[in-house]
Enzyme design. Structure first.
Site, PDB file in Angstrom:
ATOM      1  N   CYS A   2     -38.961  50.847  -0.168  1.00  0.00           N
ATOM      2  CA  CYS A   2     -39.797  51.605   0.843  1.00  0.00           C
ATOM      3  C   CYS A   2     -40.990  52.348   0.072  1.00  0.00           C
ATOM      4  O   CYS A   2     -41.200  52.011  -1.118  1.00  0.00           O
ATOM      5  CB  CYS A   2     -38.772  52.745   1.454  1.00  0.00           C
ATOM      6  SG  CYS A   2     -37.243  52.032   2.084  1.00  0.00           S
ATOM      7  N   ARG A  27     -44.512  47.265   0.955  1.00  0.00           N
ATOM      8  CA  ARG A  27     -43.010  47.775   0.473  1.00  0.00           C
ATOM      9  C   ARG A  27     -42.062  47.870   1.332  1.00  0.00           C
ATOM     10  O   ARG A  27     -40.965  47.803   1.171  1.00  0.00           O
ATOM     11  CB  ARG A  27     -43.222  48.970  -0.494  1.00  0.00           C
ATOM     12  CG  ARG A  27     -44.239  48.996  -1.465  1.00  0.00           C
ATOM     13  CD  ARG A  27     -44.381  50.365  -2.207  1.00  0.00           C
ATOM     14  NE  ARG A  27     -43.078  50.904  -2.570  1.00  0.00           N
ATOM     15  CZ  ARG A  27     -42.553  50.498  -4.012  1.00  0.00           C
ATOM     16  NH1 ARG A  27     -43.432  49.825  -4.625  1.00  0.00           N
ATOM     17  NH2 ARG A  27     -41.525  50.895  -4.394  1.00  0.00           N
ATOM     18  N   TRP A  75     -38.160  49.972   4.503  1.00  0.00           N
ATOM     19  CA  TRP A  75     -37.455  48.624   4.509  1.00  0.00           C
ATOM     20  C   TRP A  75     -36.025  48.982   4.548  1.00  0.00           C
ATOM     21  O   TRP A  75     -35.523  49.461   3.675  1.00  0.00           O
ATOM     22  CB  TRP A  75     -37.759  47.754   3.329  1.00  0.00           C
ATOM     23  CG  TRP A  75     -37.266  46.538   3.449  1.00  0.00           C
ATOM     24  CD1 TRP A  75     -35.930  46.210   2.713  1.00  0.00           C
ATOM     25  CD2 TRP A  75     -37.909  45.364   3.930  1.00  0.00           C
ATOM     26  NE1 TRP A  75     -35.823  44.706   2.922  1.00  0.00           N
ATOM     27  CE2 TRP A  75     -36.957  44.031   3.445  1.00  0.00           C
ATOM     28  CE3 TRP A  75     -38.765  44.870   4.438  1.00  0.00           C
ATOM     29  CZ2 TRP A  75     -36.734  42.950   3.968  1.00  0.00           C
ATOM     30  CZ3 TRP A  75     -39.133  43.807   4.748  1.00  0.00           C
ATOM     31  CH2 TRP A  75     -37.976  42.813   4.516  1.00  0.00           C
ATOM     32  N   ASN A 101     -36.950  56.555  -1.458  1.00  0.00           N
ATOM     33  CA  ASN A 101     -36.885  55.302  -1.828  1.00  0.00           C
ATOM     34  C   ASN A 101     -35.848  54.791  -2.618  1.00  0.00           C
ATOM     35  O   ASN A 101     -35.889  55.604  -3.775  1.00  0.00           O
ATOM     36  CB  ASN A 101     -38.395  54.703  -2.477  1.00  0.00           C
ATOM     37  CG  ASN A 101     -38.159  53.150  -2.630  1.00  0.00           C
ATOM     38  OD1 ASN A 101     -37.577  52.333  -2.080  1.00  0.00           O
ATOM     39  ND2 ASN A 101     -38.983  52.815  -3.871  1.00  0.00           N
ATOM     40  N   GLY A 102     -34.981  53.961  -2.299  1.00  0.00           N
ATOM     41  CA  GLY A 102     -34.006  53.507  -3.088  1.00  0.00           C
ATOM     42  C   GLY A 102     -32.652  53.533  -2.515  1.00  0.00           C
ATOM     43  O   GLY A 102     -32.607  53.409  -1.288  1.00  0.00           O
ATOM     44  N   GLU A 479     -32.934  23.821  -6.286  1.00  0.00           N
ATOM     45  CA  GLU A 479     -33.857  24.902  -6.066  1.00  0.00           C
ATOM     46  C   GLU A 479     -35.145  24.829  -7.031  1.00  0.00           C
ATOM     47  O   GLU A 479     -36.035  25.027  -6.569  1.00  0.00           O
ATOM     48  CB  GLU A 479     -33.308  26.344  -6.155  1.00  0.00           C
ATOM     49  CG  GLU A 479     -33.965  27.526  -6.214  1.00  0.00           C
ATOM     50  CD  GLU A 479     -34.886  27.557  -4.967  1.00  0.00           C
ATOM     51  OE1 GLU A 479     -34.688  26.908  -3.792  1.00  0.00           O
ATOM     52  OE2 GLU A 479     -35.699  28.417  -4.890  1.00  0.00           O
ATOM     53  N   LYS A 483     -39.008  24.787  -5.604  1.00  0.00           N
ATOM     54  CA  LYS A 483     -40.071  25.722  -6.175  1.00  0.00           C
ATOM     55  C   LYS A 483     -41.213  24.960  -6.606  1.00  0.00           C
ATOM     56  O   LYS A 483     -42.434  25.313  -6.143  1.00  0.00           O
ATOM     57  CB  LYS A 483     -39.667  26.555  -7.327  1.00  0.00           C
ATOM     58  CG  LYS A 483     -38.518  27.614  -6.640  1.00  0.00           C
ATOM     59  CD  LYS A 483     -39.365  28.848  -6.168  1.00  0.00           C
ATOM     60  CE  LYS A 483     -39.351  29.253  -4.731  1.00  0.00           C
ATOM     61  NZ  LYS A 483     -38.279  28.649  -3.755  1.00  0.00           N
ATOM     62  N   GLU A 486     -43.396  23.257  -3.558  1.00  0.00           N
ATOM     63  CA  GLU A 486     -43.755  24.308  -2.660  1.00  0.00           C
ATOM     64  C   GLU A 486     -44.972  25.058  -3.123  1.00  0.00           C
ATOM     65  O   GLU A 486     -45.847  25.656  -2.520  1.00  0.00           O
ATOM     66  CB  GLU A 486     -42.765  25.186  -1.857  1.00  0.00           C
ATOM     67  CG  GLU A 486     -42.270  25.908  -2.575  1.00  0.00           C
ATOM     68  CD  GLU A 486     -41.309  26.841  -1.757  1.00  0.00           C
ATOM     69  OE1 GLU A 486     -41.514  27.097  -0.628  1.00  0.00           O
ATOM     70  OE2 GLU A 486     -40.120  27.465  -2.325  1.00  0.00           O
ATOM     71  N   HIS A 502     -27.628   4.809 -10.715  1.00  0.00           N
ATOM     72  CA  HIS A 502     -27.244   3.990  -9.486  1.00  0.00           C
ATOM     73  C   HIS A 502     -28.659   3.662  -8.662  1.00  0.00           C
ATOM     74  O   HIS A 502     -28.484   3.560  -7.461  1.00  0.00           O
ATOM     75  CB  HIS A 502     -26.366   4.725  -8.587  1.00  0.00           C
ATOM     76  CG  HIS A 502     -25.043   4.906  -9.335  1.00  0.00           C
ATOM     77  ND1 HIS A 502     -24.060   3.961  -9.454  1.00  0.00           N
ATOM     78  CD2 HIS A 502     -24.446   6.142  -9.775  1.00  0.00           C
ATOM     79  CE1 HIS A 502     -23.187   4.457  -9.960  1.00  0.00           C
ATOM     80  NE2 HIS A 502     -23.187   5.534 -10.354  1.00  0.00           N
ATOM     81  N   LYS A 601     -43.638  32.158   5.767  1.00  0.00           N
ATOM     82  CA  LYS A 601     -42.751  32.999   5.129  1.00  0.00           C
ATOM     83  C   LYS A 601     -41.489  32.823   5.944  1.00  0.00           C
ATOM     84  O   LYS A 601     -40.379  32.659   5.439  1.00  0.00           O
ATOM     85  CB  LYS A 601     -43.203  34.472   4.884  1.00  0.00           C
ATOM     86  CG  LYS A 601     -41.919  35.235   4.147  1.00  0.00           C
ATOM     87  CD  LYS A 601     -41.685  34.504   2.820  1.00  0.00           C
ATOM     88  CE  LYS A 601     -40.532  35.559   2.167  1.00  0.00           C
ATOM     89  NZ  LYS A 601     -40.184  34.835   0.765  1.00  0.00           N
TER      90      LYS A 601
HETATM   91  C1  AGP Z   1     -38.111  29.020  -0.106  1.00  0.00           C
HETATM   92  O1  AGP Z   1     -39.128  29.189  -1.026  1.00  0.00           O
HETATM   93  C2  AGP Z   1     -39.081  28.333   1.227  1.00  0.00           C
HETATM   94  N1  AGP Z   1     -40.022  29.295   1.432  1.00  0.00           N
HETATM   95  C3  AGP Z   1     -38.324  28.204   2.470  1.00  0.00           C
HETATM   96  O2  AGP Z   1     -37.353  26.867   1.843  1.00  0.00           O
HETATM   97  C4  AGP Z   1     -36.988  28.922   2.836  1.00  0.00           C
HETATM   98  O3  AGP Z   1     -36.098  29.400   2.019  1.00  0.00           O
HETATM   99  C5  AGP Z   1     -36.458  28.668   4.177  1.00  0.00           C
HETATM  100  O4  AGP Z   1     -37.371  28.276   5.127  1.00  0.00           O
HETATM  101  C6  AGP Z   1     -35.291  29.456   4.859  1.00  0.00           C
HETATM  102  O5  AGP Z   1     -35.900  30.633   4.880  1.00  0.00           O
HETATM  103  P1  AGP Z   1     -34.821  31.762   5.292  1.00  0.00           P
HETATM  104  O6  AGP Z   1     -34.060  32.359   4.116  1.00  0.00           O
HETATM  105  O7  AGP Z   1     -35.832  33.189   5.724  1.00  0.00           O
HETATM  106  O8  AGP Z   1     -33.994  31.507   6.422  1.00  0.00           O
END
Ligand code: AGP
Length: 606
Positions: A2, A27, A75, A101-102, A479, A483, A486, A502, A601
């Site tokens: 926060c 924040r 938050w 905050n915490g 993962e 990263k 994207e 294969h 996001k």
């Molecule tokens: C992760 O780096 C991506 N931005 C994306 O794959 C994300 O994880 C996915 O859209 C799921 O989002 P959520 O965790 O908010 O459900």
């Protein structure tokens, strides 16, 4: 996470507090409030939603009179984002107001004690116990009351306090949450970070853990936990506001990678008591679990890959079959799900459309649902039968980092918790100790890879990158590849190392660097043979492994390291060098790291 602010001076406080909160909205932004003192009384204005709503409510602060005040932008962690749960919180006698905050880890026991002593609680927050403790301990000396109060607290806190018995004064207390004093001329400030201060003053005092500050219009006193005054130097801030929002980092993503030890600690620590994992938010019994014949984990993107990593611990410790399903697929699969299925839904935002749809589909088929989310009060959190929050704080960068690692950390804790509930694990202490070690191991993984930047320079022009691994390493490779894709726009593919022969090995040549994850001793020899396989076809190999893994060190062209760690809990550590590699490759490629093209996001559309 926060944001808190405080002001005392000759100007009206409310407009200054609101301006400061706007600078701290990154924040936390689900609710906000200010408390301003005038003529020995405190007026509190707060509301759910963004700061803009609070500004509307108070005429941009002009409706609120007083030259001393504190403010907070929230938050939510404990208690949904509502007006009642918004800070500041008032003592029952109205003499004290506090912002925090915490996370107060022992708030439940303190709440019980204070309730028994007759104190009335207005909110669901952990914070409110603090203001009632201050009221209980106050005998005319705020420093003494604050010392007695903080001696009762365990957890993290940056506190701002005002008291009608101490007109013109604001108090700040720091323990494991950032808090900075702004040194003005005839006025003084405090804030969670310099972002809220630099437009008023660049002269600041950084409080350290265990330090208290007493600010008036023309004096600043800083004290230690024994009440002894200590001299603090004044620092000149050279950051601009934008840089300050990122804590001095160039991008939110890098800031959030570096925050991971703290985020994982904030998620794990409050849930370990007396050597056991304890989820106060879960009311699942042995009988509830015994009726579960399978666990299905569903999510999208990185949240799905978090499930891929967490499943190994769940199956190993709970001996319950775990299936992982992409939410966008599960919802159309006519899934074999019934009342004997536990559906674990993972989502940072709690608003992902495909995940919500899959969850509704499974609920309709009788599954009980457990959500792992970062946003308190989000749609998925509200829909779920049980909800466990990752206390990662707001994640601003589109590419998740601390969201992913805290999700996996919760899955690790769940595996220990369920295993104990089912009476399967003889002695869970080694697992609990391993969980408590994770924040330190993550920090080591950050610190032990200075080569990540030169490696990013070496590989950033690759036409494609193959991430290979087996078992727990393969889940992390998924993962790591996402990263890379994207944020750097390099094509990257995660491949089960055993599958290369294969078909895919036909692609491997000197133009296809391979990133080999070798962090699971049980299958190290197998991955070693895969490294030899791809090298014999001309590929350069960057291996991620332990420092003492001499066999891998002798064959790989480049290396990234993690500290020694049990592979059952290693994903939250293994992923860190790969996050940093993706970040620096993207930086080399001049990409918009915090806002990659075509991405949002939270994907709230299907
Ligand atoms: C992760 O780096 C991506 N931005 C994306 O794959 C994300 O994880 C996915 O859209 C799921 O989002 P959520 O965790 O908010 O459900």
């Amino acid at each position: 996470m926060c944001g808190i602010v405080g002001f005392t001076g000759v100007q009206q406080a409310a407009p200054i507090l609101l301006e400061g909160l706007k600078k701290l909205e990154y924040r936390g932004y689900d609710s906000a409030g200010i408390a301003v003192m005038s003529d020995r009384s405190i007026s509190v204005n707060k509301c759910k939603g963004r700061i803009a709503r609070l500004c509307e409510k108070t005429g941009d602060g002009t409706d609120v009179k007083g030259t001393t005040g504190i403010g907070h932008t929230r938050w939510a962690t404990h208690g949904a984002p509502t007006e009642e749960n918004a800070h500041p919180h008032l003592s029952n006698d109205g003499r004290f107001a506090i912002v925090h905050n915490g996370i107060i880890e022992n708030y439940l026991s303190l709440r019980e004690e204070l309730t028994a002593d007759g104190y009335r609680f207005e909110s669901e927050t952990d914070t409110e116990v603090i203001v009632h403790l201050i009221e209980m301990y106050y005998r005319g000396d705020m420093r003494d009351a604050l010392i007695r109060t903080t001696n009762r607290l365990s957890g993290s806190y940056a506190l701002g306090v005002i008291c009608t018995e101490e007109p013109g004064k604001i108090y700040a207390v720091r323990e494991a949450s950032p808090l900075i004093i702004g040194v003005g001329a005839g006025e003084n400030y405090f804030a969670s970070d310099v972002t809220a201060l630099v437009s008023h003053t660049r002269n600041v005092i950084y409080l350290e853990d265990g330090e208290f500050a007493e600010l008036s219009t023309d004096s600043i006193g800083v004290f230690d936990v024994l009440g002894h005054e200590i001299n603090k130097k004044i620092t000149r801030v050279m950051w601009d506001v934008q840089a300050a929002e990122k804590g001095g980092y160039e991008h939110f993503m890098l800031k959030e990678i570096i925050e991971q030890p703290a985020a994982v600690k904030a998620t794990i620590a409050p849930r370990i008591r007396d050597g056991k994992v304890f989820f106060e938010e879960l009311d699942m019994s042995y009988d509830d679990l015994r009726d579960i014949r399978k666990i299905v984990i569903t999510a999208c993107g990185s949240a799905y890959y978090a499930g891929c990593s967490g499943r190994y611990a769940l199956e190993r410790l709970c001996r319950i079959p775990v299936e992982i399903e992409l939410a966008s697929e599960l919802r159309y699969n006519n899934p074999l799900i019934d009342e004997h299925t536990l559906l674990i839904v993972i989502s940072q935002s709690g608003e992902t459309a495909d995940t919500i749809a899959a969850m509704r589909e499974c609920k309709a088929r009788g599954a009980s649902t457990l959500a792992i989310v970062n946003v308190v009060g989000s749609t998925i959190a509200k829909l779920a039968d049980h909800t466990i929050y990752t206390w990662a704080g707001p994640e601003i960068a589109v590419a998740t980092t601390k969201g992913y690692t805290t999700q996996v950390a919760v899955l690790y804790m769940l595996s220990v918790y369920f295993s104990d509930l089912l009476g399967i694990t003889e002695d869970e202490k080694p697992y609990v100790r391993a969980l408590q070690e994770l924040p330190r191991a993550i920090q080591q993984a950050i610190d032990m890879n200075p080569s990540v930047r030169p490696l990013a320079k070496k590989y950033h022009r690759s036409s494609a990158l193959f991430f290979i691994g087996r078992n727990t390493d393969y889940a992390v490779a998924l993962e790591g590849a996402l990263k890379m894709k994207e944020i750097s726009y390099l094509h990257a593919e995660a491949y089960a190392a055993g599958e290369l022969k294969h078909g895919t090995i036909a692609l491997i040549d000197e133009h296809q660097p391979v990133i080999a994850l070798c962090c699971n001793p049980a299958i190290m020899e197998k991955t070693l043979s895969n490294i030899v396989e791809v090298k014999s076809r001309g590929a350069e190999v960057l291996a991620l492994t332990f420092r003492n893994n001499h066999k891998i060190l002798s064959v790989a062209d480049d290396l990234l390291f993690i500290p020694d760690i049990d592979p059952v809990f290693s994903a939250v550590v293994e992923i860190v060098p790969l996050q940093l590699l993706a970040y620096y490759v993207a930086k080399e490629n001049g990409c918009d790291i915090d806002k990659p093209k075509n991405l949002a996001k939270s994907v709230t559309v299907e």
